[in-house]
Design an enzyme around this catalytic site. Structure first.
Site, PDB file in Angstrom:
ATOM      1  N   HIS A  69      11.664  -6.798  -2.572  1.00  4.84           N
ATOM      2  CA  HIS A  69      12.389  -6.781  -1.306  1.00  4.84           C
ATOM      3  C   HIS A  69      11.489  -7.253  -0.176  1.00  4.84           C
ATOM      4  CE1 HIS A  69       9.953  -3.164  -1.041  1.00  4.84           C
ATOM      5  NE2 HIS A  69      10.006  -3.355   0.275  1.00  4.84           N
ATOM      6  N   THR A  71      10.751  -5.902   3.531  1.00  7.12           N
ATOM      7  CA  THR A  71      11.015  -4.794   4.457  1.00  7.12           C
ATOM      8  C   THR A  71      11.334  -5.339   5.849  1.00  7.12           C
ATOM      9  OG1 THR A  71       9.444  -3.416   3.245  1.00  7.12           O
ATOM     10  CG2 THR A  71      10.074  -2.660   5.453  1.00  7.12           C
ATOM     11  N   HIS A 140       7.357 -10.440   4.388  1.00  6.84           N
ATOM     12  CA  HIS A 140       6.856 -10.781   3.061  1.00  6.84           C
ATOM     13  C   HIS A 140       7.609 -10.013   1.982  1.00  6.84           C
ATOM     14  CE1 HIS A 140       5.096  -6.920   3.992  1.00  6.84           C
ATOM     15  NE2 HIS A 140       5.054  -6.732   2.682  1.00  6.84           N
ATOM     16  N   THR A 142       6.387  -8.013  -1.317  1.00  6.94           N
ATOM     17  CA  THR A 142       5.222  -7.562  -2.096  1.00  6.94           C
ATOM     18  C   THR A 142       5.487  -7.842  -3.572  1.00  6.94           C
ATOM     19  OG1 THR A 142       4.645  -5.826  -0.512  1.00  6.94           O
ATOM     20  CG2 THR A 142       3.830  -5.545  -2.761  1.00  6.94           C
TER      21      THR A 142
END
Ligand code: ACK
Length: 208
Positions: A69, A71, A140, A142
């Site tokens: 995902h 955030t 971003h 992760t």
């Protein structure tokens, strides 16, 4: 009232659809493979291991955890600053559950984290919290983090790389089929993708 506090999630974000998650995980595996065969990477291998001569297996050092995902806002069940205000924002409520494409424009790895940089569209930026406006660059996904390192580090690692770029740090570059790979001090590698990868995602939230 405890019930109301519970209704704010751990975080809001864009969640990659499952087939896209597989595609992106594959991308990161290929990134690892490419890196480990490069002479430049081998030259700087000690950045990734404490012991001299120790074998470095990136696939094993960086485990992807949970759902991929990006955030938007870490709300920490209402405990984070501005959590309630964010959750109550009109645009957040209106776009909750909506689907859009995330543009993954770069891959990066440090001895702590691996991630994909996300270039948010104007529409997606509406969902970026105002208090972090200046930090929209840290958007971003992760892809993995080393043992003992929290996922939140990925965004900091990306910001640090972007600061080095803005400061004009040249780094060492290698041209790859997929784009330009740059090495910065301290085991920081950044691959600017020639073709950004489009990843379909749903704006939603996560409760543990
Ligand atoms: O990889 P991430 O973006 O970094 O996704 C996870 C997610 O929330 C669940 O832990 C991110 N996260 C954790 N703490 C923070 C924080 N203080 N600020 C921003 N993002 C955070 C973490």
């Amino acid at each position: 009232k405890p019930h109301e506090e519970m209704s704010i999630p751990l975080y809001f974000g864009w969640f990659l659809f499952r087939p896209v998650q597989e595609k992106v995980s594959e991308m990161s595996m290929n990134f690892f493979k490419t890196l480990t065969t490069l002479e430049t990477f081998k030259k700087h291998l000690s950045d990734f291991s404490d012991k001299e001569g120790e074998e470095v297996v990136l696939e094993q050092s960086f485990k992807a955890k949970g759902m991929l995902h990006c955030t938007a806002k870490f709300t920490n069940y209402g405990k984070a600053e501005g959590a309630k205000e964010y959750a109550e924002k009109k645009v957040v409520q209106e776009l909750y559950g909506s689907v859009s494409d995330l543009s993954l424009s770069a891959l990066f790895i440090t001895p702590r984290t691996v991630g994909a940089r996300v270039s948010l569209t104007e529409a997606q930026l509406q969902l970026w919290p105002e208090d972090a406006e200046k930090e929209a660059d840290r958007a971003h996904v992760t892809l993995g983090h080393a043992e003992g390192i929290p996922a939140v580090q990925t965004g900091y690692d990306l910001l640090e790389i972007l600061l080095l770029q803005k400061a004009g740090q040249p780094g060492e570059t290698v041209e790859l089929d997929s784009g330009t790979l740059t090495y910065y001090d301290g085991g920081r590698w950044y691959l600017a993708l020639k073709e950004p990868v489009s990843a379909a995602a749903c704006f939603s939230s996560y409760y543990k």
